[in-house]
Design a protein around this motif. Structure first.
Motif, PDB file in Angstrom:
ATOM      1  N   LYS A 220       0.839  -1.201   0.000  1.00 11.64           N
ATOM      2  CA  LYS A 220       0.000   0.000   0.000  1.00 11.64           C
ATOM      3  C   LYS A 220       0.875   1.254   0.000  1.00 11.64           C
ATOM      4  CE  LYS A 220      -3.931  -2.031   2.470  1.00 11.64           C
ATOM      5  NZ  LYS A 220      -4.927  -1.803   3.540  1.00 11.64           N
ATOM      6  N   PHE A 221       0.798   2.027  -1.070  1.00  8.94           N
ATOM      7  CA  PHE A 221       1.665   3.186  -1.242  1.00  8.94           C
ATOM      8  C   PHE A 221       0.837   4.467  -1.351  1.00  8.94           C
ATOM      9  CE2 PHE A 221       4.116  -0.377  -2.721  1.00  8.94           C
ATOM     10  CZ  PHE A 221       5.434  -0.085  -2.382  1.00  8.94           C
ATOM     11  N   ALA A 222       1.214   5.467  -0.573  1.00 10.28           N
ATOM     12  CA  ALA A 222       0.629   6.808  -0.667  1.00 10.28           C
ATOM     13  C   ALA A 222       1.713   7.752  -1.166  1.00 10.28           C
ATOM     14  CB  ALA A 222       0.104   7.263   0.684  1.00 10.28           C
ATOM     15  N   PHE A 223       1.502   8.330  -2.322  1.00  7.92           N
ATOM     16  CA  PHE A 223       2.502   9.207  -2.930  1.00  7.92           C
ATOM     17  C   PHE A 223       2.033  10.659  -2.920  1.00  7.92           C
ATOM     18  CE2 PHE A 223       3.095   5.074  -5.004  1.00  7.92           C
ATOM     19  CZ  PHE A 223       4.453   4.875  -4.824  1.00  7.92           C
ATOM     20  N   ASN A 224       2.999  11.554  -2.851  1.00  6.22           N
ATOM     21  CA  ASN A 224       2.740  12.980  -2.893  1.00  6.22           C
ATOM     22  C   ASN A 224       3.533  13.549  -4.067  1.00  6.22           C
ATOM     23  OD1 ASN A 224       1.591  15.344  -1.789  1.00  6.22           O
ATOM     24  ND2 ASN A 224       3.527  15.881  -0.823  1.00  6.22           N
ATOM     25  N   ASN A 225       2.869  14.177  -5.033  1.00  9.34           N
ATOM     26  CA  ASN A 225       3.627  14.718  -6.157  1.00  9.34           C
ATOM     27  C   ASN A 225       4.225  16.086  -5.804  1.00  9.34           C
ATOM     28  OD1 ASN A 225       1.628  16.679  -6.572  1.00  9.34           O
ATOM     29  ND2 ASN A 225       0.843  15.781  -8.465  1.00  9.34           N
ATOM     30  N   ALA A 226       4.893  16.708  -6.749  1.00 10.85           N
ATOM     31  CA  ALA A 226       5.541  18.000  -6.507  1.00 10.85           C
ATOM     32  C   ALA A 226       4.514  19.119  -6.547  1.00 10.85           C
ATOM     33  CB  ALA A 226       6.621  18.246  -7.550  1.00 10.85           C
ATOM     34  N   PHE A 227       4.461  19.934  -5.492  1.00 12.14           N
ATOM     35  CA  PHE A 227       3.552  21.079  -5.488  1.00 12.14           C
ATOM     36  C   PHE A 227       4.122  22.193  -6.362  1.00 12.14           C
ATOM     37  CE2 PHE A 227       6.504  22.185  -2.102  1.00 12.14           C
ATOM     38  CZ  PHE A 227       6.551  23.571  -2.104  1.00 12.14           C
ATOM     39  N   GLN A 228       3.472  23.341  -6.378  1.00  4.88           N
ATOM     40  CA  GLN A 228       3.925  24.439  -7.240  1.00  4.88           C
ATOM     41  C   GLN A 228       5.149  25.117  -6.612  1.00  4.88           C
ATOM     42  OE1 GLN A 228       1.053  27.017  -9.028  1.00  4.88           O
ATOM     43  NE2 GLN A 228      -0.321  25.347  -9.555  1.00  4.88           N
ATOM     44  N   ILE A 229       6.298  24.455  -6.807  1.00  2.00           N
ATOM     45  CA  ILE A 229       7.541  24.898  -6.163  1.00  2.00           C
ATOM     46  C   ILE A 229       8.049  26.227  -6.711  1.00  2.00           C
ATOM     47  CG2 ILE A 229       8.308  22.637  -5.393  1.00  2.00           C
ATOM     48  CD1 ILE A 229       9.898  22.334  -7.948  1.00  2.00           C
ATOM     49  N   GLY A 230       7.509  26.654  -7.830  1.00  2.00           N
ATOM     50  CA  GLY A 230       7.870  27.968  -8.357  1.00  2.00           C
ATOM     51  C   GLY A 230       7.164  29.105  -7.644  1.00  2.00           C
ATOM     52  N   CYS A 231       6.315  28.773  -6.663  1.00  2.00           N
ATOM     53  CA  CYS A 231       5.565  29.791  -5.935  1.00  2.00           C
ATOM     54  C   CYS A 231       5.991  29.915  -4.484  1.00  2.00           C
ATOM     55  CB  CYS A 231       4.067  29.488  -5.995  1.00  2.00           C
ATOM     56  SG  CYS A 231       3.365  29.591  -7.656  1.00  2.00           S
ATOM     57  N   THR A 232       7.079  29.268  -4.081  1.00  2.00           N
ATOM     58  CA  THR A 232       7.590  29.458  -2.730  1.00  2.00           C
ATOM     59  C   THR A 232       8.141  30.876  -2.590  1.00  2.00           C
ATOM     60  OG1 THR A 232       9.830  28.720  -3.301  1.00  2.00           O
ATOM     61  CG2 THR A 232       8.244  27.024  -2.579  1.00  2.00           C
ATOM     62  N   PRO A 233       8.219  31.420  -1.387  1.00  2.00           N
ATOM     63  CA  PRO A 233       8.825  32.740  -1.211  1.00  2.00           C
ATOM     64  C   PRO A 233      10.228  32.814  -1.814  1.00  2.00           C
ATOM     65  CG  PRO A 233       7.694  32.086   0.783  1.00  2.00           C
ATOM     66  CD  PRO A 233       7.657  30.894  -0.130  1.00  2.00           C
ATOM     67  N   ASP A 279      -2.357  14.916  -5.447  1.00  2.00           N
ATOM     68  CA  ASP A 279      -2.022  16.006  -6.367  1.00  2.00           C
ATOM     69  C   ASP A 279      -1.748  17.284  -5.586  1.00  2.00           C
ATOM     70  OD1 ASP A 279      -1.627  17.598  -8.561  1.00  2.00           O
ATOM     71  OD2 ASP A 279      -3.745  17.726  -9.114  1.00  2.00           O
ATOM     72  N   ALA A 280      -0.561  17.365  -5.004  1.00  2.00           N
ATOM     73  CA  ALA A 280      -0.170  18.572  -4.274  1.00  2.00           C
ATOM     74  C   ALA A 280      -0.062  19.769  -5.207  1.00  2.00           C
ATOM     75  CB  ALA A 280       1.156  18.338  -3.556  1.00  2.00           C
ATOM     76  N   PHE A 281       0.288  19.516  -6.470  1.00  2.00           N
ATOM     77  CA  PHE A 281       0.395  20.606  -7.439  1.00  2.00           C
ATOM     78  C   PHE A 281      -0.972  21.247  -7.665  1.00  2.00           C
ATOM     79  CE2 PHE A 281       0.646  22.686 -11.509  1.00  2.00           C
ATOM     80  CZ  PHE A 281       1.929  23.187 -11.575  1.00  2.00           C
ATOM     81  N   GLY A 282      -1.986  20.422  -7.904  1.00  2.00           N
ATOM     82  CA  GLY A 282      -3.325  20.952  -8.131  1.00  2.00           C
ATOM     83  C   GLY A 282      -3.887  21.659  -6.920  1.00  2.00           C
ATOM     84  N   LEU A 283      -3.684  21.077  -5.744  1.00  2.00           N
ATOM     85  CA  LEU A 283      -4.190  21.691  -4.521  1.00  2.00           C
ATOM     86  C   LEU A 283      -3.512  23.030  -4.260  1.00  2.00           C
ATOM     87  CD1 LEU A 283      -5.875  21.654  -1.944  1.00  2.00           C
ATOM     88  CD2 LEU A 283      -4.052  20.310  -0.863  1.00  2.00           C
ATOM     89  N   SER A 284      -2.194  23.087  -4.403  1.00  2.00           N
ATOM     90  CA  SER A 284      -1.490  24.349  -4.153  1.00  2.00           C
ATOM     91  C   SER A 284      -1.915  25.415  -5.155  1.00  2.00           C
ATOM     92  CB  SER A 284       0.029  24.146  -4.196  1.00  2.00           C
ATOM     93  OG  SER A 284       0.471  23.629  -5.444  1.00  2.00           O
ATOM     94  N   GLY A 285      -2.162  25.002  -6.394  1.00  2.00           N
ATOM     95  CA  GLY A 285      -2.634  25.960  -7.385  1.00  2.00           C
ATOM     96  C   GLY A 285      -3.985  26.536  -7.016  1.00  2.00           C
ATOM     97  N   ASP A 286      -4.867  25.696  -6.490  1.00  2.00           N
ATOM     98  CA  ASP A 286      -6.183  26.180  -6.068  1.00  2.00           C
ATOM     99  C   ASP A 286      -6.061  27.123  -4.874  1.00  2.00           C
ATOM    100  OD1 ASP A 286      -7.381  24.754  -8.062  1.00  2.00           O
ATOM    101  OD2 ASP A 286      -8.017  23.087  -6.788  1.00  2.00           O
ATOM    102  N   VAL A 287      -5.155  26.811  -3.960  1.00  2.00           N
ATOM    103  CA  VAL A 287      -4.935  27.683  -2.796  1.00  2.00           C
ATOM    104  C   VAL A 287      -4.406  29.039  -3.240  1.00  2.00           C
ATOM    105  CG1 VAL A 287      -3.530  28.025  -0.729  1.00  2.00           C
ATOM    106  CG2 VAL A 287      -4.608  25.803  -1.145  1.00  2.00           C
ATOM    107  N   PHE A 288      -3.457  29.044  -4.162  1.00  2.00           N
ATOM    108  CA  PHE A 288      -2.899  30.315  -4.633  1.00  2.00           C
ATOM    109  C   PHE A 288      -3.936  31.125  -5.409  1.00  2.00           C
ATOM    110  CE2 PHE A 288       1.306  27.836  -4.749  1.00  2.00           C
ATOM    111  CZ  PHE A 288       1.592  28.184  -3.444  1.00  2.00           C
ATOM    112  N   ALA A 289      -4.852  30.445  -6.095  1.00  2.00           N
ATOM    113  CA  ALA A 289      -5.868  31.142  -6.886  1.00  2.00           C
ATOM    114  C   ALA A 289      -6.987  31.700  -6.013  1.00  2.00           C
ATOM    115  CB  ALA A 289      -6.454  30.192  -7.933  1.00  2.00           C
ATOM    116  N   ARG A 290      -7.313  30.989  -4.911  1.00  2.00           N
ATOM    117  CA  ARG A 290      -8.419  31.416  -4.045  1.00  2.00           C
ATOM    118  C   ARG A 290      -8.020  31.291  -2.575  1.00  2.00           C
ATOM    119  NH1 ARG A 290     -12.559  28.248  -3.923  1.00  2.00           N
ATOM    120  NH2 ARG A 290     -11.533  26.392  -4.749  1.00  2.00           N
ATOM    121  N   PRO A 291      -7.029  32.041  -2.142  1.00  2.00           N
ATOM    122  CA  PRO A 291      -6.510  31.870  -0.782  1.00  2.00           C
ATOM    123  C   PRO A 291      -7.547  32.080   0.318  1.00  2.00           C
ATOM    124  CG  PRO A 291      -5.678  33.902  -1.776  1.00  2.00           C
ATOM    125  CD  PRO A 291      -6.327  33.117  -2.867  1.00  2.00           C
ATOM    126  N   LEU A 292      -8.413  33.070   0.154  1.00  2.00           N
ATOM    127  CA  LEU A 292      -9.393  33.365   1.204  1.00  2.00           C
ATOM    128  C   LEU A 292     -10.366  32.209   1.411  1.00  2.00           C
ATOM    129  CD1 LEU A 292     -10.199  37.138   0.550  1.00  2.00           C
ATOM    130  CD2 LEU A 292      -8.692  36.139   2.282  1.00  2.00           C
TER     131      LEU A 292
END
Length: 368
Positions: A220-233, A279-292
């Motif tokens: 049983k494997f749980a994987f985490n892909n790369a988030f939007q690393i171009g958006c870190t401070p 999909d950490a990339f998709g989730l982070s993109g949604d957070v950056f698009a609609r942070p509030l």
């Protein structure tokens, strides 16, 4: 006699029902084994020698952790590994492997809750930040050593059963991409060709790692892909307006696509192999698009650091520290806050279907 009694108790507990979770009569997996980088590291780097090793062993790291102490987590409190473990019924992430060496707690921990081998700065390739971390290949070697000790203690049959029901949480590849991106000074065509070669190398090594763990009994494997690393401070510093680095994000897209394809292929070739890809990339993109909508008021600045975006310096005891840490996506110049980790784990466990494929972490944990 005391050790024999302990082993007997462990064997009995493994042969009986799994530990139940409060809600819905579900049962948690018997253990969780963690491999990856700083998003999952719970203290292994604290035990590595060398002045160049990155460690989160000082304030303000851990300011929101129980007791307010730094633990080696690159967070103000708990990290992603902790919250994934919590969703599955554990108290927190399993302990760091290097903290268990030479003690009598290694085998009991491995049998009852698991072990974390994750290391900040680690990559899929041995060459990534060499000498400053525990690369993925070494993490697998350490797991193999743990497994051998488990077999010696309770026998191969019991260990095989335990591992087949346990979760293997893996998140790695970001550092390989970052090292590659920092070295780029070629034409666009050459960079594209080099990126394709990088993906092939990363996926080949990643696939071999998964098959090696599978051969040891992991199912049983749980994987985490790369988030939007171009958006870190840290990445935003390169832009005068503080915008995301699109080229680095595109690197992550290419890697994530190759990872998704590779895992789907393995599922057709490895009997009993079950996985969930977050999909950490998709989730982070949604957070950056609609942070509030996610409760964030700051998606660009670090909470702890110095200089512009608080990203020009590391998080140190004399750094500037934000007051409302839950309002920030990023804790330091390259790592997420405790709250971001919490929301991510919740999304991956039983959140919207678009954030996991082909099943979510909850379905993985309770699959037969």
């Amino acid at each position: 006699m005391a050790m024999e009694a302990l082993v007997l108790c462990l064997v009995i507990s493994m042969q009986t029902a799994l530990v139940p979770v409060a809600a819905g009569g579900l049962h948690r997996p018997p253990a969780m084994y963690v491999l990856g980088d700083s998003l999952l590291d719970v203290g292994n780097n604290n035990y590595l020698p060398g002045a160049d090793v990155r460690r989160a062993n000082r304030p303000y790291y851990g300011i929101d952790f129980p007791g307010g102490v730094p633990t080696g987590r690159f967070s103000n409190g708990f990290n992603l590994a902790d919250y994934v473990a919590k969703t599955m019924g554990f108290a927190s992430s399993p302990p760091p492997y290097l903290s268990l060496l030479g003690g009598q707690l290694a085998v009991p921990a491995a049998l009852t809750k698991g072990v974390s081998y994750a290391s900040a700065d680690a990559g899929i390739l041995d060459s990534t930040n060499a000498g400053k971390c525990i690369p993925l290949s070494r993490q697998v070697h350490y797991f193999n050593a743990t497994r051998a000790e488990m077999v010696t203690t309770v026998g191969s049959s019991a260990v095989s059963h335990l591992l087949s029901k346990s979760i293997f949480l893996i998140g790695v590849g970001i550092n390989d991409l970052l090292v590659f991106s920092r070295a780029q000074n070629k034409s666009a065509a050459e960079q594209q060709s080099d990126a394709a070669a990088l993906y092939a190398d990363l996926i080949s090594n990643y696939s071999a790692t998964i098959k090696e763990l599978y051969s040891m009994g992991a199912r049983k494997f749980a994987f985490n892909n790369a988030f939007q690393i171009g958006c870190t401070p840290n990445a935003r510093l390169l832009d005068a307006a503080g915008q995301c680095d699109g080229s680095v994000n595109q690197l992550a897209v290419g890697f994530n696509d190759a990872l998704r394809s590779m895992l789907a292929g393995l599922a057709t070739r490895l009997p009993g192999f079950v996985y969930s890809l977050a999909d950490a990339f998709g989730l982070s993109g949604d957070v950056f698009a609609r942070p509030l909508a996610y409760g964030f008021t700051d998606i660009a600045d670090a909470c702890c650091g110095s200089g512009r975006l608080l990203a020009e310096g590391s998080c140190l005891p004399n750094s500037t520290l934000c007051t409302n840490r839950d309002d920030y996506v990023f804790w330091d110049r390259s790592h997420i806050t405790q709250r971001t980790s919490f929301l991510s784990a919740q999304a991956f466990y039983d959140g919207p279907a678009q954030y996991t494929t082909p099943i979510n972490f909850k379905q993985l944990a309770h699959s037969s």
